[in-house]
Design a protein around this motif. Structure first.
Motif, PDB file in Angstrom:
ATOM      1  N   TYR A   1      38.073  35.432  51.630  1.00  0.00           N
ATOM      2  CA  TYR A   1      38.963  34.318  51.917  1.00  0.00           C
ATOM      3  C   TYR A   1      39.445  34.480  53.358  1.00  0.00           C
ATOM      4  N   LYS A   2      40.167  33.497  53.843  1.00  0.00           N
ATOM      5  CA  LYS A   2      40.779  33.633  55.151  1.00  0.00           C
ATOM      6  C   LYS A   2      41.849  34.712  55.080  1.00  0.00           C
ATOM      7  N   GLY A   3      41.652  35.773  55.812  1.00  0.00           N
ATOM      8  CA  GLY A   3      42.622  36.861  55.847  1.00  0.00           C
ATOM      9  C   GLY A   3      42.471  37.903  54.757  1.00  0.00           C
ATOM     10  N   PHE A   4      41.468  37.775  53.892  1.00  0.00           N
ATOM     11  CA  PHE A   4      41.281  38.769  52.820  1.00  0.00           C
ATOM     12  C   PHE A   4      39.812  38.858  52.431  1.00  0.00           C
ATOM     13  N   LYS A   5      39.367  40.082  52.144  1.00  0.00           N
ATOM     14  CA  LYS A   5      38.002  40.283  51.668  1.00  0.00           C
ATOM     15  C   LYS A   5      37.986  41.284  50.530  1.00  0.00           C
ATOM     16  N   LEU A   6      37.410  40.871  49.405  1.00  0.00           N
ATOM     17  CA  LEU A   6      37.108  41.813  48.325  1.00  0.00           C
ATOM     18  C   LEU A   6      35.796  42.473  48.710  1.00  0.00           C
ATOM     19  N   ASP A   7      35.816  43.767  48.944  1.00  0.00           N
ATOM     20  CA  ASP A   7      34.739  44.435  49.664  1.00  0.00           C
ATOM     21  C   ASP A   7      33.986  45.440  48.794  1.00  0.00           C
ATOM     22  N   ASN A   8      32.823  45.034  48.290  1.00  0.00           N
ATOM     23  CA  ASN A   8      31.922  45.936  47.560  1.00  0.00           C
ATOM     24  C   ASN A   8      32.612  46.678  46.424  1.00  0.00           C
ATOM     25  N   VAL A   9      33.264  45.916  45.564  1.00  0.00           N
ATOM     26  CA  VAL A   9      33.941  46.502  44.400  1.00  0.00           C
ATOM     27  C   VAL A   9      32.902  46.789  43.310  1.00  0.00           C
ATOM     28  N   SER A  10      32.871  48.021  42.859  1.00  0.00           N
ATOM     29  CA  SER A  10      31.969  48.424  41.771  1.00  0.00           C
ATOM     30  C   SER A  10      32.770  49.231  40.752  1.00  0.00           C
ATOM     31  N   LEU A  11      32.513  48.981  39.478  1.00  0.00           N
ATOM     32  CA  LEU A  11      33.164  49.744  38.415  1.00  0.00           C
ATOM     33  C   LEU A  11      32.345  49.627  37.139  1.00  0.00           C
ATOM     34  N   GLN A  12      32.569  50.557  36.223  1.00  0.00           N
ATOM     35  CA  GLN A  12      31.891  50.554  34.925  1.00  0.00           C
ATOM     36  C   GLN A  12      32.907  50.847  33.828  1.00  0.00           C
ATOM     37  N   LEU A  13      32.918  49.987  32.815  1.00  0.00           N
ATOM     38  CA  LEU A  13      33.787  50.162  31.645  1.00  0.00           C
ATOM     39  C   LEU A  13      32.908  50.304  30.408  1.00  0.00           C
ATOM     40  N   PRO A  14      32.858  51.495  29.803  1.00  0.00           N
ATOM     41  CA  PRO A  14      32.021  51.691  28.617  1.00  0.00           C
ATOM     42  C   PRO A  14      32.597  50.999  27.382  1.00  0.00           C
ATOM     43  N   LYS A  15      31.780  50.850  26.362  1.00  0.00           N
ATOM     44  CA  LYS A  15      32.245  50.293  25.091  1.00  0.00           C
ATOM     45  C   LYS A  15      33.279  51.227  24.456  1.00  0.00           C
ATOM     46  N   GLY A  16      34.275  50.610  23.838  1.00  0.00           N
ATOM     47  CA  GLY A  16      35.240  51.380  23.070  1.00  0.00           C
ATOM     48  C   GLY A  16      36.372  51.971  23.875  1.00  0.00           C
ATOM     49  N   PHE A  17      36.557  51.485  25.116  1.00  0.00           N
ATOM     50  CA  PHE A  17      37.589  52.080  25.969  1.00  0.00           C
ATOM     51  C   PHE A  17      38.429  50.993  26.656  1.00  0.00           C
ATOM     52  N   ILE A  18      39.572  51.437  27.205  1.00  0.00           N
ATOM     53  CA  ILE A  18      40.482  50.570  27.942  1.00  0.00           C
ATOM     54  C   ILE A  18      40.523  51.019  29.387  1.00  0.00           C
ATOM     55  N   MET A  19      40.350  50.063  30.303  1.00  0.00           N
ATOM     56  CA  MET A  19      40.457  50.360  31.735  1.00  0.00           C
ATOM     57  C   MET A  19      41.635  49.609  32.322  1.00  0.00           C
ATOM     58  N   GLY A  20      42.474  50.310  33.057  1.00  0.00           N
ATOM     59  CA  GLY A  20      43.546  49.680  33.802  1.00  0.00           C
ATOM     60  C   GLY A  20      43.061  49.288  35.183  1.00  0.00           C
ATOM     61  N   LEU A  21      43.405  48.094  35.599  1.00  0.00           N
ATOM     62  CA  LEU A  21      43.068  47.607  36.942  1.00  0.00           C
ATOM     63  C   LEU A  21      44.385  47.443  37.684  1.00  0.00           C
ATOM     64  N   VAL A  22      44.610  48.274  38.697  1.00  0.00           N
ATOM     65  CA  VAL A  22      45.905  48.292  39.360  1.00  0.00           C
ATOM     66  C   VAL A  22      45.757  48.129  40.863  1.00  0.00           C
ATOM     67  N   GLY A  23      46.830  47.696  41.472  1.00  0.00           N
ATOM     68  CA  GLY A  23      46.884  47.483  42.911  1.00  0.00           C
ATOM     69  C   GLY A  23      48.066  46.590  43.213  1.00  0.00           C
ATOM     70  N   LYS A  24      48.521  46.615  44.448  1.00  0.00           N
ATOM     71  CA  LYS A  24      49.662  45.775  44.817  1.00  0.00           C
ATOM     72  C   LYS A  24      49.243  44.301  44.763  1.00  0.00           C
ATOM     73  N   ASN A  25      50.223  43.400  44.814  1.00  0.00           N
ATOM     74  CA  ASN A  25      49.917  41.977  44.884  1.00  0.00           C
ATOM     75  C   ASN A  25      49.036  41.707  46.093  1.00  0.00           C
ATOM     76  N   GLY A  26      47.940  40.981  45.871  1.00  0.00           N
ATOM     77  CA  GLY A  26      47.029  40.687  46.963  1.00  0.00           C
ATOM     78  C   GLY A  26      45.947  41.726  47.165  1.00  0.00           C
ATOM     79  N   ALA A  27      45.878  42.730  46.280  1.00  0.00           N
ATOM     80  CA  ALA A  27      44.868  43.786  46.436  1.00  0.00           C
ATOM     81  C   ALA A  27      43.481  43.340  45.982  1.00  0.00           C
ATOM     82  N   GLY A  28      43.414  42.269  45.155  1.00  0.00           N
ATOM     83  CA  GLY A  28      42.120  41.773  44.694  1.00  0.00           C
ATOM     84  C   GLY A  28      41.939  41.780  43.202  1.00  0.00           C
TER      85      GLY A  28
END
Length: 279
Positions: free
Chosen positions: A11-38
């Motif tokens: 976006y103008k003024g922000f880039k989500l840059d090569n985000v990669s992650l893996q969440l296996p079956k049967g688990f909970i993943m927290g996605l955290v970051g400040k406001n505007g982190a993506g």
């Protein structure tokens, strides 16, 4: 259950840059970051609500090429219900259920009863906690394999938050379902998350097992003048006159020749704050 590879969105003024992650079956993943982190951009990308670069697989299906199949298997929960506010919960079932191949009306009404929701009640009459439970009832009634929650505990009282944690733990018990849980309330994640992904300015600071993350870093405090040999390894250092505090890799702290500093185990909030300060 969820695999994101090199996700990019600019976006103008922000880039989500090569985000990669893996969440296996049967688990909970927290996605955290400040406001505007993506965080929200990542969730909107999973739901194919915007154009992006990269690849997102849900239960093995490409979320763009197999969008319909993916959305049959994903339940989305946000802080406020997205159903028409004039609908009763009976009407929600009638109209929303028509979109899902595996919709189970009996299960929907059983969940309403379990969650203490009255079918004749209107969406506009629901409290914030009830609204979250309604969305969960919908997601569980079409037998979603992946729950995606975007700040669902924002504004909930401690009792409602605890009830939600119990629901999520029950949801993953069979080992076939998973949860991606975006939140800024790290205490919730420390209770139930198996994995954590931290976003900082559109990039992944960490993704992996929560316990590994909490073991990886320490918060150290001490005399600023004695920190010369360690400064290059400090993250987000803050100086107070002759003293300082900062985050460091535990292995770097342990390798110090002398025990010159106080060290405390880092919590998720600490890691997020010092990561942002370091960035």
């Amino acid at each position: 259950m969820l695999e994101i590879t090199n996700l990019c969105k600019e976006y103008k003024g922000f880039k989500l840059d090569n985000v990669s992650l893996q969440l296996p079956k049967g688990f909970i993943m927290g996605l955290v970051g400040k406001n505007g982190a993506g965080k929200s951009t990542t969730i909107k990308s999973i739901m194919n609500m915007l154009d992006f670069q990269g690849e997102i697989l849900v239960n093995g299906y490409d979320n763009v090429i197999k969008e319909t199949a993916v959305k049959q298997n994903v339940g989305i929960v946000v802080d406020q219900p997205f159903f028409p506010i004039i609908f009763t919960l009976e009407q929600v079932e009638k109209y929303v259920g028509a979109f899902y191949e595996n919709w189970d009306s009996d299960k929907y009404y059983k969940l309403l009863n379990k969650f203490g929701l009255m079918p004749k009640k209107k969406v506009s009459e629901l409290s914030r906690g009830m609204g979250v439970k309604l969305q969960l009832a919908v997601a569980l009634s079409h037998k979603a394999k992946l729950l995606v929650l975007d700040e669902p505990t924002s504004g909930l009282d401690p009792v409602a938050r605890d009830e939600l944690m119990d629901i999520l733990m029950e949801y993953i018990e069979d080992g076939e379902n998973s949860v991606l849980f975006s939140t800024h309330i790290s205490a919730d994640l420390e209770k139930i998350a198996d994995y954590v992904t931290i976003l900082s300015n559109g990039k992944v600071f960490y993704t992996g097992e929560k316990d590994v993350l909490l073991e990886k870093y320490v918060i150290i405090k001490g005399d600023y003048k004695k920190a010369d040999g360690l400064k290059e390894d400090l993250i987000g250092m803050r100086r107070y006159g002759d003293s300082f505090e900062a985050m460091a890799l535990r292995e770097k702290y342990v390798l110090c020749e002398e025990n010159l500093f106080q060290a405390e185990n880092a919590k998720i909030d600490d890691i997020l704050i010092y990561a942002e300060r370091g960035a």
